[in-house]
Design a protein around this motif. Structure first.
Motif, PDB file in Angstrom:
ATOM      1  N   GLU A   4      -1.650   8.452  12.309  1.00 18.63           N
ATOM      2  CA  GLU A   4      -2.896   8.747  11.596  1.00 18.63           C
ATOM      3  C   GLU A   4      -2.655   8.774  10.086  1.00 18.63           C
ATOM      4  OE1 GLU A   4      -6.385  12.168  11.366  1.00 18.63           O
ATOM      5  OE2 GLU A   4      -4.902  12.201  12.979  1.00 18.63           O
ATOM      6  N   THR A   5      -1.522   9.373   9.675  1.00 18.45           N
ATOM      7  CA  THR A   5      -1.197   9.429   8.256  1.00 18.45           C
ATOM      8  C   THR A   5      -0.932   8.033   7.704  1.00 18.45           C
ATOM      9  OG1 THR A   5      -0.221  11.623   8.540  1.00 18.45           O
ATOM     10  CG2 THR A   5       0.360  10.405   6.537  1.00 18.45           C
ATOM     11  N   SER A   6      -0.218   7.206   8.496  1.00 18.73           N
ATOM     12  CA  SER A   6       0.074   5.828   8.082  1.00 18.73           C
ATOM     13  C   SER A   6      -1.210   5.034   7.923  1.00 18.73           C
ATOM     14  CB  SER A   6       0.982   5.154   9.106  1.00 18.73           C
ATOM     15  OG  SER A   6       2.218   5.822   9.187  1.00 18.73           O
ATOM     16  N   ALA A   7      -2.147   5.215   8.864  1.00 20.00           N
ATOM     17  CA  ALA A   7      -3.422   4.492   8.815  1.00 20.00           C
ATOM     18  C   ALA A   7      -4.236   4.910   7.594  1.00 20.00           C
ATOM     19  CB  ALA A   7      -4.217   4.738  10.091  1.00 20.00           C
ATOM     20  N   SER A   8      -4.222   6.221   7.298  1.00 18.46           N
ATOM     21  CA  SER A   8      -4.964   6.714   6.137  1.00 18.46           C
ATOM     22  C   SER A   8      -4.392   6.147   4.837  1.00 18.46           C
ATOM     23  CB  SER A   8      -4.912   8.247   6.091  1.00 18.46           C
ATOM     24  OG  SER A   8      -5.542   8.793   7.232  1.00 18.46           O
ATOM     25  N   ALA A   9      -3.070   6.117   4.753  1.00 19.74           N
ATOM     26  CA  ALA A   9      -2.427   5.560   3.565  1.00 19.74           C
ATOM     27  C   ALA A   9      -2.747   4.081   3.405  1.00 19.74           C
ATOM     28  CB  ALA A   9      -0.914   5.766   3.643  1.00 19.74           C
ATOM     29  N   PHE A  10      -2.756   3.372   4.523  1.00 25.55           N
ATOM     30  CA  PHE A  10      -3.055   1.942   4.488  1.00 25.55           C
ATOM     31  C   PHE A  10      -4.492   1.703   4.015  1.00 25.55           C
ATOM     32  CE2 PHE A  10      -4.558  -1.940   6.621  1.00 25.55           C
ATOM     33  CZ  PHE A  10      -3.669  -2.852   6.079  1.00 25.55           C
ATOM     34  N   ARG A  11      -5.426   2.526   4.551  1.00 28.70           N
ATOM     35  CA  ARG A  11      -6.830   2.384   4.150  1.00 28.70           C
ATOM     36  C   ARG A  11      -6.994   2.691   2.663  1.00 28.70           C
ATOM     37  NH1 ARG A  11      -7.843   4.758   9.304  1.00 28.70           N
ATOM     38  NH2 ARG A  11      -7.939   6.832   8.345  1.00 28.70           N
ATOM     39  N   ALA A  12      -6.274   3.690   2.181  1.00 32.61           N
ATOM     40  CA  ALA A  12      -6.364   4.040   0.764  1.00 32.61           C
ATOM     41  C   ALA A  12      -5.883   2.894  -0.122  1.00 32.61           C
ATOM     42  CB  ALA A  12      -5.542   5.298   0.490  1.00 32.61           C
ATOM     43  N   VAL A  13      -4.804   2.241   0.315  1.00 34.23           N
ATOM     44  CA  VAL A  13      -4.265   1.105  -0.441  1.00 34.23           C
ATOM     45  C   VAL A  13      -5.267  -0.039  -0.471  1.00 34.23           C
ATOM     46  CG1 VAL A  13      -2.487  -0.677  -0.477  1.00 34.23           C
ATOM     47  CG2 VAL A  13      -1.855   1.702  -0.059  1.00 34.23           C
ATOM     48  N   ILE A  14      -5.884  -0.294   0.691  1.00 33.57           N
ATOM     49  CA  ILE A  14      -6.868  -1.377   0.786  1.00 33.57           C
ATOM     50  C   ILE A  14      -8.067  -1.097  -0.115  1.00 33.57           C
ATOM     51  CG2 ILE A  14      -8.506  -2.541   2.297  1.00 33.57           C
ATOM     52  CD1 ILE A  14      -5.650  -3.443   2.679  1.00 33.57           C
ATOM     53  N   VAL A  15      -8.568   0.141  -0.059  1.00 28.37           N
ATOM     54  CA  VAL A  15      -9.718   0.512  -0.882  1.00 28.37           C
ATOM     55  C   VAL A  15      -9.373   0.381  -2.360  1.00 28.37           C
ATOM     56  CG1 VAL A  15     -11.206   2.423  -1.584  1.00 28.37           C
ATOM     57  CG2 VAL A  15     -10.763   2.013   0.843  1.00 28.37           C
ATOM     58  N   LEU A  16      -8.171   0.863  -2.742  1.00 25.82           N
ATOM     59  CA  LEU A  16      -7.744   0.776  -4.137  1.00 25.82           C
ATOM     60  C   LEU A  16      -7.642  -0.684  -4.591  1.00 25.82           C
ATOM     61  CD1 LEU A  16      -6.780   2.214  -6.678  1.00 25.82           C
ATOM     62  CD2 LEU A  16      -4.460   2.183  -5.745  1.00 25.82           C
ATOM     63  N   ALA A  17      -7.098  -1.523  -3.695  1.00 30.11           N
ATOM     64  CA  ALA A  17      -6.961  -2.946  -4.016  1.00 30.11           C
ATOM     65  C   ALA A  17      -8.326  -3.603  -4.210  1.00 30.11           C
ATOM     66  CB  ALA A  17      -6.183  -3.665  -2.918  1.00 30.11           C
ATOM     67  N   LEU A  18      -9.283  -3.231  -3.351  1.00 30.16           N
ATOM     68  CA  LEU A  18     -10.633  -3.786  -3.469  1.00 30.16           C
ATOM     69  C   LEU A  18     -11.303  -3.352  -4.765  1.00 30.16           C
ATOM     70  CD1 LEU A  18     -11.923  -3.375   0.202  1.00 30.16           C
ATOM     71  CD2 LEU A  18     -11.419  -5.518  -0.979  1.00 30.16           C
ATOM     72  N   ILE A  19     -11.123  -2.072  -5.106  1.00 35.49           N
ATOM     73  CA  ILE A  19     -11.707  -1.554  -6.349  1.00 35.49           C
ATOM     74  C   ILE A  19     -11.121  -2.282  -7.551  1.00 35.49           C
ATOM     75  CG2 ILE A  19     -11.852   0.453  -7.866  1.00 35.49           C
ATOM     76  CD1 ILE A  19     -12.006   2.189  -5.335  1.00 35.49           C
ATOM     77  N   CYS A  20      -9.801  -2.485  -7.541  1.00 33.44           N
ATOM     78  CA  CYS A  20      -9.139  -3.192  -8.644  1.00 33.44           C
ATOM     79  C   CYS A  20      -9.622  -4.632  -8.742  1.00 33.44           C
ATOM     80  CB  CYS A  20      -7.622  -3.157  -8.464  1.00 33.44           C
ATOM     81  SG  CYS A  20      -6.899  -1.515  -8.702  1.00 33.44           S
ATOM     82  N   SER A  21      -9.795  -5.270  -7.576  1.00 30.52           N
ATOM     83  CA  SER A  21     -10.269  -6.658  -7.553  1.00 30.52           C
ATOM     84  C   SER A  21     -11.661  -6.766  -8.154  1.00 30.52           C
ATOM     85  CB  SER A  21     -10.286  -7.200  -6.123  1.00 30.52           C
ATOM     86  OG  SER A  21      -8.989  -7.222  -5.577  1.00 30.52           O
ATOM     87  N   VAL A  22     -12.527  -5.813  -7.793  1.00 33.53           N
ATOM     88  CA  VAL A  22     -13.890  -5.816  -8.319  1.00 33.53           C
ATOM     89  C   VAL A  22     -13.882  -5.596  -9.833  1.00 33.53           C
ATOM     90  CG1 VAL A  22     -16.071  -4.552  -8.334  1.00 33.53           C
ATOM     91  CG2 VAL A  22     -14.969  -5.084  -6.166  1.00 33.53           C
ATOM     92  N   LEU A  23     -13.038  -4.662 -10.289  1.00 34.17           N
ATOM     93  CA  LEU A  23     -12.957  -4.383 -11.724  1.00 34.17           C
ATOM     94  C   LEU A  23     -12.435  -5.585 -12.496  1.00 34.17           C
ATOM     95  CD1 LEU A  23     -11.539  -0.727 -11.677  1.00 34.17           C
ATOM     96  CD2 LEU A  23     -13.858  -1.445 -12.289  1.00 34.17           C
TER      97      LEU A  23
END
Length: 254
Positions: A4-23
């Motif tokens: 569960e912790t690994s999945a949460s970390a992975f989702r956070a990385v994906i969200v951060l990457a998407l935000i950076c891409s949009v910016l």
């Protein structure tokens, strides 16, 4: 680390990457008009430099007011009415993407390595007291590693070079990259494009120039210098500005 912790970390990385891409994408889109404005300003500086109208200081836009921009039909050298092709809106390089506004060059014609040549070109005129004083023409062609983009300014006799600039290229710094060196560019001043037979005769040579048709070469940059020779002979020949210059040679008005 549990699943569960690994999945949460992975989702956070994906969200951060998407935000950076949009910016990043948003910044690129937002800066595009500024980048285009800077590109046009740089081109105006180089047109003025070639014509010896800009020495690194002064209001470029104000100085450029003395330059008249027109469009010529390369096939016969005639001016194109602004209602047919508006100089302020004409995208010369963009016109290469259409078969209606450009044509494929044959192997024999394509000495400058262009592939295609536009049917219309921008030209820049400087007048004094209503009479032609200078003409600045855009040129380009393949060097060793890149396409060289520049401007050549001619005096009113349409053969004597006033100045030359190269504003974009990817040649080797210190070798072919010397084409942007003001000291090397100064060596073109006063040189003649055409010989007595009205043929393009200007040539970059190894070593020192010996006559008004020769320009000192750059040691170790033979292929770039060959590219400069080829683009000059193309653009001042029959498939470039040759018809335009022939049409108006001897005229003091355009």
């Amino acid at each position: 680390m549990d699943k569960e912790t690994s999945a949460s970390a992975f989702r956070a990385v994906i969200v951060l990457a998407l935000i950076c891409s949009v910016l990043v994408a948003g910044a690129a889109v937002g800066l595009r008009p500024l980048q285009e404005a800077n590109r046009k300003l740089d081109q105006k500086k180089n047109i003025l430099r070639a014509a010896e109208l800009y020495q690194g200081t002064g209001d470029v836009e104000k100085l450029f007011q003395q330059v008249e921009t027109k469009v010529v039909r390369l096939a016969d050298g005639s001016f194109v009415p602004p209602e047919e092709v508006n100089p302020a809106e004409f995208d010369q390089l963009g016109s290469l993407q259409s078969e209606e506004t450009s044509r494929k060059l044959s192997k024999e014609e394509d000495i400058a390595g262009l592939g295609r040549r536009e049917k219309y070109s921008l030209v820049y005129l400087v007048k004094k007291d209503g009479r032609l004083d200078k003409v600045i023409l855009p040129v380009r062609g393949k060097g060793l590693w890149s396409t060289l983009y520049g401007y050549v300014a001619l005096s009113a006799n349409l053969s004597t070079i006033i100045g030359i600039t190269f504003y974009e290229h990817g040649e080797t710094p210190g070798l072919g990259g010397e084409i942007e060196n003001p000291d090397w560019q100064a060596g073109w001043q006063g040189k003649q494009i055409y010989n007595q037979q009205e043929e393009p005769a200007i040539q970059v040579v190894k070593g020192q120039a010996k006559n008004t048709y020769q320009v000192d070469g750059v040691s170790g940059a033979t292929l770039t210098m060959n590219g400069v020779n080829n683009l000059m002979h193309f653009w001042f020949g029959e498939h470039g500005f040759g018809p335009f210059l022939e049409r108006y040679k001897g005229a003091d008005k355009m």
